[in-house]
Design a protein around this motif. Structure first.
Motif, PDB file in Angstrom:
ATOM      1  N   ASP A 171      -4.374  -4.086  25.150  1.00  0.00           N
ATOM      2  CA  ASP A 171      -3.032  -3.776  25.655  1.00  0.00           C
ATOM      3  C   ASP A 171      -2.608  -2.343  25.369  1.00  0.00           C
ATOM      4  OD1 ASP A 171      -2.696  -3.959  22.941  1.00  0.00           O
ATOM      5  OD2 ASP A 171      -1.497  -5.809  22.994  1.00  0.00           O
ATOM      6  N   GLY A 172      -3.491  -1.548  24.777  1.00  0.00           N
ATOM      7  CA  GLY A 172      -3.163  -0.142  24.502  1.00  0.00           C
ATOM      8  C   GLY A 172      -2.262   0.064  23.299  1.00  0.00           C
ATOM      9  N   LYS A 173      -1.933  -1.027  22.610  1.00  0.00           N
ATOM     10  CA  LYS A 173      -1.102  -0.868  21.404  1.00  0.00           C
ATOM     11  C   LYS A 173      -1.963  -0.420  20.231  1.00  0.00           C
ATOM     12  CE  LYS A 173       2.604  -3.842  22.876  1.00  0.00           C
ATOM     13  NZ  LYS A 173       3.277  -5.138  22.759  1.00  0.00           N
ATOM     14  N   LYS A 174      -1.309   0.181  19.248  1.00  0.00           N
ATOM     15  CA  LYS A 174      -2.060   0.798  18.145  1.00  0.00           C
ATOM     16  C   LYS A 174      -2.753  -0.243  17.265  1.00  0.00           C
ATOM     17  CE  LYS A 174       0.370   5.190  17.469  1.00  0.00           C
ATOM     18  NZ  LYS A 174       1.775   5.293  17.877  1.00  0.00           N
ATOM     19  N   SER A 175      -3.834   0.208  16.624  1.00  0.00           N
ATOM     20  CA  SER A 175      -4.619  -0.605  15.699  1.00  0.00           C
ATOM     21  C   SER A 175      -5.010   0.279  14.520  1.00  0.00           C
ATOM     22  CB  SER A 175      -5.871  -1.110  16.424  1.00  0.00           C
ATOM     23  OG  SER A 175      -6.555  -2.072  15.667  1.00  0.00           O
ATOM     24  N   ALA A 176      -5.094  -0.320  13.332  1.00  0.00           N
ATOM     25  CA  ALA A 176      -5.450   0.462  12.137  1.00  0.00           C
ATOM     26  C   ALA A 176      -6.487  -0.302  11.318  1.00  0.00           C
ATOM     27  CB  ALA A 176      -4.224   0.740  11.285  1.00  0.00           C
ATOM     28  N   GLN A 177      -7.254   0.433  10.520  1.00  0.00           N
ATOM     29  CA  GLN A 177      -8.333  -0.167   9.730  1.00  0.00           C
ATOM     30  C   GLN A 177      -8.485   0.539   8.386  1.00  0.00           C
ATOM     31  OE1 GLN A 177     -12.358   0.330  11.276  1.00  0.00           O
ATOM     32  NE2 GLN A 177     -13.078  -1.497  10.198  1.00  0.00           N
ATOM     33  N   PHE A 178      -8.886  -0.231   7.387  1.00  0.00           N
ATOM     34  CA  PHE A 178      -9.271   0.321   6.081  1.00  0.00           C
ATOM     35  C   PHE A 178     -10.526  -0.403   5.612  1.00  0.00           C
ATOM     36  CE2 PHE A 178      -4.944   1.539   6.513  1.00  0.00           C
ATOM     37  CZ  PHE A 178      -4.835   2.754   5.840  1.00  0.00           C
ATOM     38  N   GLU A 179     -11.410   0.312   4.920  1.00  0.00           N
ATOM     39  CA  GLU A 179     -12.671  -0.275   4.458  1.00  0.00           C
ATOM     40  C   GLU A 179     -13.048   0.273   3.086  1.00  0.00           C
ATOM     41  OE1 GLU A 179     -16.154   0.963   6.743  1.00  0.00           O
ATOM     42  OE2 GLU A 179     -17.281  -0.782   6.036  1.00  0.00           O
ATOM     43  N   HIS A 180     -13.498  -0.644   2.229  1.00  0.00           N
ATOM     44  CA  HIS A 180     -14.127  -0.242   0.967  1.00  0.00           C
ATOM     45  C   HIS A 180     -15.501  -0.886   0.848  1.00  0.00           C
ATOM     46  CE1 HIS A 180     -11.171   2.062  -1.217  1.00  0.00           C
ATOM     47  NE2 HIS A 180     -10.244   1.124  -1.145  1.00  0.00           N
ATOM     48  N   THR A 181     -16.392  -0.215   0.115  1.00  0.00           N
ATOM     49  CA  THR A 181     -17.613  -0.851  -0.382  1.00  0.00           C
ATOM     50  C   THR A 181     -17.302  -1.410  -1.764  1.00  0.00           C
ATOM     51  OG1 THR A 181     -19.075   0.612   0.876  1.00  0.00           O
ATOM     52  CG2 THR A 181     -20.019  -0.495  -1.056  1.00  0.00           C
ATOM     53  N   LEU A 182     -17.601  -2.698  -1.951  1.00  0.00           N
ATOM     54  CA  LEU A 182     -17.221  -3.431  -3.163  1.00  0.00           C
ATOM     55  C   LEU A 182     -18.462  -3.927  -3.902  1.00  0.00           C
ATOM     56  CD1 LEU A 182     -14.537  -5.603  -1.347  1.00  0.00           C
ATOM     57  CD2 LEU A 182     -14.087  -3.595  -2.766  1.00  0.00           C
ATOM     58  N   LEU A 183     -18.370  -4.000  -5.222  1.00  0.00           N
ATOM     59  CA  LEU A 183     -19.416  -4.605  -6.052  1.00  0.00           C
ATOM     60  C   LEU A 183     -18.831  -5.827  -6.739  1.00  0.00           C
ATOM     61  CD1 LEU A 183     -22.125  -4.595  -7.746  1.00  0.00           C
ATOM     62  CD2 LEU A 183     -20.920  -3.093  -9.354  1.00  0.00           C
ATOM     63  N   VAL A 184     -19.472  -6.974  -6.576  1.00  0.00           N
ATOM     64  CA  VAL A 184     -19.057  -8.163  -7.332  1.00  0.00           C
ATOM     65  C   VAL A 184     -19.574  -8.015  -8.759  1.00  0.00           C
ATOM     66  CG1 VAL A 184     -19.076 -10.683  -7.464  1.00  0.00           C
ATOM     67  CG2 VAL A 184     -19.227  -9.557  -5.220  1.00  0.00           C
ATOM     68  N   THR A 185     -18.668  -8.110  -9.729  1.00  0.00           N
ATOM     69  CA  THR A 185     -19.044  -8.012 -11.150  1.00  0.00           C
ATOM     70  C   THR A 185     -19.045  -9.416 -11.761  1.00  0.00           C
ATOM     71  OG1 THR A 185     -16.759  -7.746 -11.871  1.00  0.00           O
ATOM     72  CG2 THR A 185     -17.965  -5.728 -11.286  1.00  0.00           C
ATOM     73  N   GLU A 186     -19.358  -9.528 -13.063  1.00  0.00           N
ATOM     74  CA  GLU A 186     -19.376 -10.837 -13.737  1.00  0.00           C
ATOM     75  C   GLU A 186     -17.988 -11.482 -13.703  1.00  0.00           C
ATOM     76  OE1 GLU A 186     -22.006 -12.419 -14.884  1.00  0.00           O
ATOM     77  OE2 GLU A 186     -23.413 -10.764 -14.540  1.00  0.00           O
ATOM     78  N   THR A 187     -16.961 -10.643 -13.724  1.00  0.00           N
ATOM     79  CA  THR A 187     -15.597 -11.180 -13.855  1.00  0.00           C
ATOM     80  C   THR A 187     -14.730 -10.961 -12.620  1.00  0.00           C
ATOM     81  OG1 THR A 187     -14.987  -9.084 -14.873  1.00  0.00           O
ATOM     82  CG2 THR A 187     -15.485 -10.922 -16.366  1.00  0.00           C
ATOM     83  N   GLY A 188     -15.164 -10.122 -11.690  1.00  0.00           N
ATOM     84  CA  GLY A 188     -14.295  -9.821 -10.553  1.00  0.00           C
ATOM     85  C   GLY A 188     -14.945  -8.851  -9.608  1.00  0.00           C
ATOM     86  N   VAL A 189     -14.330  -7.666  -9.462  1.00  0.00           N
ATOM     87  CA  VAL A 189     -14.794  -6.729  -8.445  1.00  0.00           C
ATOM     88  C   VAL A 189     -14.618  -5.292  -8.928  1.00  0.00           C
ATOM     89  CG1 VAL A 189     -12.526  -6.722  -7.300  1.00  0.00           C
ATOM     90  CG2 VAL A 189     -14.567  -6.089  -5.985  1.00  0.00           C
ATOM     91  N   GLU A 190     -15.550  -4.443  -8.525  1.00  0.00           N
ATOM     92  CA  GLU A 190     -15.396  -2.999  -8.733  1.00  0.00           C
ATOM     93  C   GLU A 190     -15.345  -2.364  -7.346  1.00  0.00           C
ATOM     94  OE1 GLU A 190     -18.228  -1.428 -11.556  1.00  0.00           O
ATOM     95  OE2 GLU A 190     -18.141   0.569 -10.626  1.00  0.00           O
ATOM     96  N   ILE A 191     -14.301  -1.570  -7.093  1.00  0.00           N
ATOM     97  CA  ILE A 191     -14.164  -0.881  -5.800  1.00  0.00           C
ATOM     98  C   ILE A 191     -14.984   0.406  -5.897  1.00  0.00           C
ATOM     99  CG2 ILE A 191     -12.567   0.087  -4.100  1.00  0.00           C
ATOM    100  CD1 ILE A 191     -10.334  -1.633  -5.379  1.00  0.00           C
ATOM    101  N   LEU A 192     -16.185   0.388  -5.325  1.00  0.00           N
ATOM    102  CA  LEU A 192     -17.102   1.522  -5.508  1.00  0.00           C
ATOM    103  C   LEU A 192     -16.608   2.768  -4.779  1.00  0.00           C
ATOM    104  CD1 LEU A 192     -20.574  -0.249  -5.183  1.00  0.00           C
ATOM    105  CD2 LEU A 192     -19.299   0.292  -7.255  1.00  0.00           C
ATOM    106  N   THR A 193     -15.819   2.570  -3.730  1.00  0.00           N
ATOM    107  CA  THR A 193     -15.317   3.710  -2.941  1.00  0.00           C
ATOM    108  C   THR A 193     -13.828   3.960  -3.214  1.00  0.00           C
ATOM    109  OG1 THR A 193     -15.049   2.101  -1.150  1.00  0.00           O
ATOM    110  CG2 THR A 193     -16.993   3.518  -1.058  1.00  0.00           C
ATOM    111  N   ALA A 194     -13.381   3.602  -4.404  1.00  0.00           N
ATOM    112  CA  ALA A 194     -11.946   3.667  -4.734  1.00  0.00           C
ATOM    113  C   ALA A 194     -11.374   5.074  -4.524  1.00  0.00           C
ATOM    114  CB  ALA A 194     -11.719   3.245  -6.176  1.00  0.00           C
ATOM    115  N   ARG A 195     -10.095   5.106  -4.162  1.00  0.00           N
ATOM    116  CA  ARG A 195      -9.382   6.371  -4.051  1.00  0.00           C
ATOM    117  C   ARG A 195      -9.271   7.031  -5.423  1.00  0.00           C
ATOM    118  NH1 ARG A 195      -6.157   7.606   0.044  1.00  0.00           N
ATOM    119  NH2 ARG A 195      -4.506   8.386  -1.302  1.00  0.00           N
ATOM    120  N   LEU A 196      -9.169   8.367  -5.412  1.00  0.00           N
ATOM    121  CA  LEU A 196      -8.948   9.148  -6.627  1.00  0.00           C
ATOM    122  C   LEU A 196      -7.493   9.614  -6.616  1.00  0.00           C
ATOM    123  CD1 LEU A 196     -12.191  11.271  -6.193  1.00  0.00           C
ATOM    124  CD2 LEU A 196     -11.885   9.257  -7.668  1.00  0.00           C
ATOM    125  N   PRO A 197      -6.972  10.033  -7.763  1.00  0.00           N
ATOM    126  CA  PRO A 197      -5.586  10.543  -7.773  1.00  0.00           C
ATOM    127  C   PRO A 197      -5.391  11.703  -6.791  1.00  0.00           C
ATOM    128  CG  PRO A 197      -6.396  10.255 -10.015  1.00  0.00           C
ATOM    129  CD  PRO A 197      -7.574  10.022  -9.103  1.00  0.00           C
TER     130      PRO A 197
END
Ligand code: MF3
Ligand code: CO
Length: 254
Positions: free
Chosen positions: A215-241
């Motif tokens: 329909d020509g309306k806007k669309s947006a996307q975000f993507e990270h590469t993630l690592l599953v750890t023993e307890t949760g997740v590490e965002i390998l491509t995390a933003r920096l300050p």
């Protein structure tokens, strides 16, 4: 994977710092190629299934896989920069959507679709841990998108990323999917929701890559590469300050 993802973040941030009205996406593509080579890396998209450029630039109604060209960015556009690179035998894959100039941030629907896409990814990352079923990410993402009056694109999915650019599992972003797989420590994969203001359906351009909303309306996307750890997740491509872009939440951000 940590190293290539850190390099990927550096490249994305340097490209994002160049986003402004008046430049072309070809300019960004040439810069992307140079930034990868300077880091002893190969831009994974280049010649991947005959893809002709070094990364993807998706503007406004382009959902994903936009090919850099002579299009000049204008105040009010949104643009997704999708960087993938190969270093030391491993691939990194990350993308973010950025506001061009000031007009985009002044339009409530534009801010809604961009921030909803950003938050969909954040919500999905929160539930990553060993034992979580890959098929269940979609419910988290679609529920959140719907709560903001947005739709979720169904046909393009997240994926395993490692020594291969795209590997199992498939990671759908919509609810009631039948994806196979369960999170296990050491797994690396992407989540990359595409969120649209109107219909979720898409069309593919004759270039066989560019995917836009129907329909020509806007669309947006975000993507990270993630690592599953023993307890949760590490965002390998995390933003920096120092990373350009980031959320727009209040009128003061405009
Ligand atoms: N980077 C995209 C992804 O998130 C893949 C693009 S394939 C390309 O998986 F050939 F278009 F680059
Ligand atoms: Co990806």
């Amino acid at each position: 994977m940590r190293k290539v993802c850190r390099l990927g973040r550096e490249v994305l941030d340097l490209l994002a710092a160049e986003v402004r009205p008046g430049i072309t996406t070809d300019y960004l593509d040439e810069l992307c190629h140079k930034l990868c080579i300077e880091r002893d890396s190969y831009p994974s998209p280049l010649n991947y299934k005959d893809y002709p450029k070094s990364f993807c630039t998706s503007i406004n109604e382009v959902i994903c896989h936009g090919i850099p060209d002579q299009r000049v960015l204008i105040d009010g556009d949104i643009i997704n920069l999708d960087v993938s690179l190969y270093h030391g035998g491993y691939h990194a894959d990350l993308n973010e959507t950025y506001y061009v100039g000031h007009k985009a941030k002044a339009d409530p629907d534009t801010v809604r679709v961009v921030e909803t896409a950003r938050e969909c990814l954040e919500e999905a990352i929160k539930v990553v841990k060993p034992g979580y079923l890959v098929r269940d990410f979609g419910a988290v993402i679609e529920k959140y998108a719907k709560s903001k009056g947005c739709s979720v694109v169904r046909d393009i999915v997240g994926h395993g990323v490692n020594t291969h650019f795209h590997s199992p599992p498939n990671v759908p972003h919509y609810t009631k999917n039948k994806a196979v797989g369960v999170c296990k420590p050491g797994m690396t994969f992407t989540i990359e929701p595409m969120v649209s203001l109107g219909k979720h359906q898409f069309v593919t351009w004759p270039d066989n890559w560019t995917i836009t909303t129907i329909d020509g309306k806007k669309s947006a996307q975000f993507e990270h590469t993630l690592l599953v750890t023993e307890t949760g997740v590490e965002i390998l491509t995390a933003r920096l300050p120092t990373s350009p872009g980031g959320p727009v939440r209040t009128p003061e951000d405009v």
